[in-house]
Scaffold this active site. Structure first.
Site, PDB file in Angstrom:
ATOM      1  N   ARG A 173      19.051  -6.774   4.489  1.00  0.00           N
ATOM      2  CA  ARG A 173      17.756  -6.406   3.920  1.00  0.00           C
ATOM      3  C   ARG A 173      17.026  -7.681   3.502  1.00  0.00           C
ATOM      4  O   ARG A 173      17.648  -8.705   3.236  1.00  0.00           O
ATOM      5  CB  ARG A 173      17.934  -5.520   2.672  1.00  0.00           C
ATOM      6  CG  ARG A 173      18.888  -4.356   2.824  1.00  0.00           C
ATOM      7  CD  ARG A 173      18.284  -3.264   3.692  1.00  0.00           C
ATOM      8  NE  ARG A 173      17.090  -2.700   3.094  1.00  0.00           N
ATOM      9  CZ  ARG A 173      17.086  -1.705   2.194  1.00  0.00           C
ATOM     10  NH1 ARG A 173      18.227  -1.190   1.786  1.00  0.00           N
ATOM     11  NH2 ARG A 173      15.955  -1.250   1.718  1.00  0.00           N
ATOM     12  N   PRO A 212      10.789   5.131   0.621  1.00  0.00           N
ATOM     13  CA  PRO A 212      10.550   5.691  -0.713  1.00  0.00           C
ATOM     14  C   PRO A 212      11.746   5.499  -1.644  1.00  0.00           C
ATOM     15  O   PRO A 212      12.881   5.766  -1.263  1.00  0.00           O
ATOM     16  CB  PRO A 212      10.317   7.177  -0.449  1.00  0.00           C
ATOM     17  CG  PRO A 212      10.352   7.365   1.017  1.00  0.00           C
ATOM     18  CD  PRO A 212      10.878   6.143   1.648  1.00  0.00           C
ATOM     19  N   GLU A 213      11.469   4.993  -2.856  1.00  0.00           N
ATOM     20  CA  GLU A 213      12.516   4.827  -3.874  1.00  0.00           C
ATOM     21  C   GLU A 213      12.184   5.787  -5.028  1.00  0.00           C
ATOM     22  O   GLU A 213      11.321   6.645  -4.882  1.00  0.00           O
ATOM     23  CB  GLU A 213      12.559   3.359  -4.300  1.00  0.00           C
ATOM     24  CG  GLU A 213      12.770   2.435  -3.085  1.00  0.00           C
ATOM     25  CD  GLU A 213      12.795   0.948  -3.408  1.00  0.00           C
ATOM     26  OE1 GLU A 213      13.021   0.584  -4.574  1.00  0.00           O
ATOM     27  OE2 GLU A 213      12.571   0.155  -2.483  1.00  0.00           O
ATOM     28  N   LYS A 266      16.559   9.217  -5.488  1.00  0.00           N
ATOM     29  CA  LYS A 266      15.700   9.491  -4.330  1.00  0.00           C
ATOM     30  C   LYS A 266      15.914  10.896  -3.786  1.00  0.00           C
ATOM     31  O   LYS A 266      15.341  11.252  -2.756  1.00  0.00           O
ATOM     32  CB  LYS A 266      16.008   8.480  -3.221  1.00  0.00           C
ATOM     33  CG  LYS A 266      15.958   7.016  -3.650  1.00  0.00           C
ATOM     34  CD  LYS A 266      16.406   6.122  -2.502  1.00  0.00           C
ATOM     35  CE  LYS A 266      16.757   4.737  -2.976  1.00  0.00           C
ATOM     36  NZ  LYS A 266      17.339   3.914  -1.899  1.00  0.00           N
TER      37      LYS A 266
END
Ligand SMILES: [Zn+2]
Length: 288
Positions: A272, A2-3, A58
């Site tokens: 990433r 979640p961002e 966040k």
């Protein structure tokens, strides 16, 4: 993971039930959250009332008022990689990997449980007991990317032009802008037509401002679709977000670029996945 847009969607899906509710009971699993840190007891919040539900980047927090004490303190929530904050009826089955259950009596309606579910346990539900602790956590973050003012855009752009880091890595730094993670960093770089491997110092002032505005626009676009679901993310009612189908590059490896038809590529960058279009995103400065 979640961002900003996903956490804001969760916040909006909780606010009606949670704000004004009194905390009737708290249950915690014995497993540590946020890597190996032992869970601190949240029992002190039983009997308090949730005053509001706030977000920056966040980070979510629930300031609470204790009915026997006058100070405001509260709960800090980080969803980490796989955290979900869900509302349930107390009689609902408890899902695997549920680590915190908070029994709430809302102002209107029946008792509900706010449950924190997190298979990988990189997130956290923690108490804060004074305003200074909360302030330190909130001020450690850069400005919220979803709600940037014109001055914050200029300040963030100027800061970006001082870093020798690759743009993709600089965008993920929550001290610079809060709320941009891997999804929206990839999207913002595509929108700005910049290579993720360009260095911050190579940007012209115009390119830097454009990139910051593209970060904000990518986050706002994600929020308009209630966030991006491709693995665990759901809102407090279990609804998935719809942004994935509308993204330019993220999770679109080998699919044709929506601008130029060249296949989107995926490469590892600092651990990433970076998704990008080799043709649309320039590796070299275009103007100075
Ligand atoms: Zn392209």
């Amino acid at each position: 993971m979640p961002e900003g847009p996903e956490v804001e969607t969760v916040r909006r899906s909780l606010v009606d039930v949670v704000v004004g509710a009194s905390v009737q009971d708290v249950w915690q699993s014995s497993l540590p959250l946020r890597m190996a840190k032992p869970q601190a007891s949240l029992q002190a919040f039983v009997g308090s009332t949730v005053v509001s539900l706030e977000r920056k980047g966040k980070l979510l927090w629930l300031p609470c008022r204790d009915n026997t004490r006058s100070d405001v303190r509260g709960l800090l929530v980080r969803l980490g990689m796989t955290g979900q904050l869900r509302l349930h009826a107390p009689t609902d089955d408890v899902a695997k990997h549920t680590h915190v259950r908070i029994v709430l009596q809302p102002r209107i309606g029946t008792v509900q449980e706010l449950r924190y579910v997190d298979p990988r346990r990189f997130g956290d539900v923690a108490g804060y007991h004074d305003a200074a602790t909360l302030k330190a956590q909130v001020e450690a973050l850069g400005p919220d990317g979803l709600t940037l003012s014109a001055n914050e855009v200029l300040a963030a752009a100027a800061k970006l032009r001082t870093t020798t880091r690759a743009l993709k890595e600089a965008l993920l730094d929550q001290r610079w802008l809060a709320g941009v993670g891997n999804i929206y960093a990839c999207e913002a770089l595509f929108r700005a037509r910049l290579s993720p491997w360009r260095r911050g110092v190579s940007l012209s002032p115009k390119e830097a401002v454009c990139l910051v505005e593209c970060c904000r626009d990518a986050l706002v676009h994600g929020l308009e679709h209630n966030g991006t679901s491709f693995s665990d993310y759901v809102d407090a009612r279990g609804a998935t977000g719809g942004a994935l189908a509308h993204l330019w590059v993220f999770q679109r490896e080998t699919l044709p670029c929506k601008q130029c038809q060249q296949p989107i590529e995926r490469r590892d960058q600092a651990g990433r996945s970076t998704f990008f279009c080799r043709r649309c995103q320039h590796a070299r400065p275009t103007s100075r």
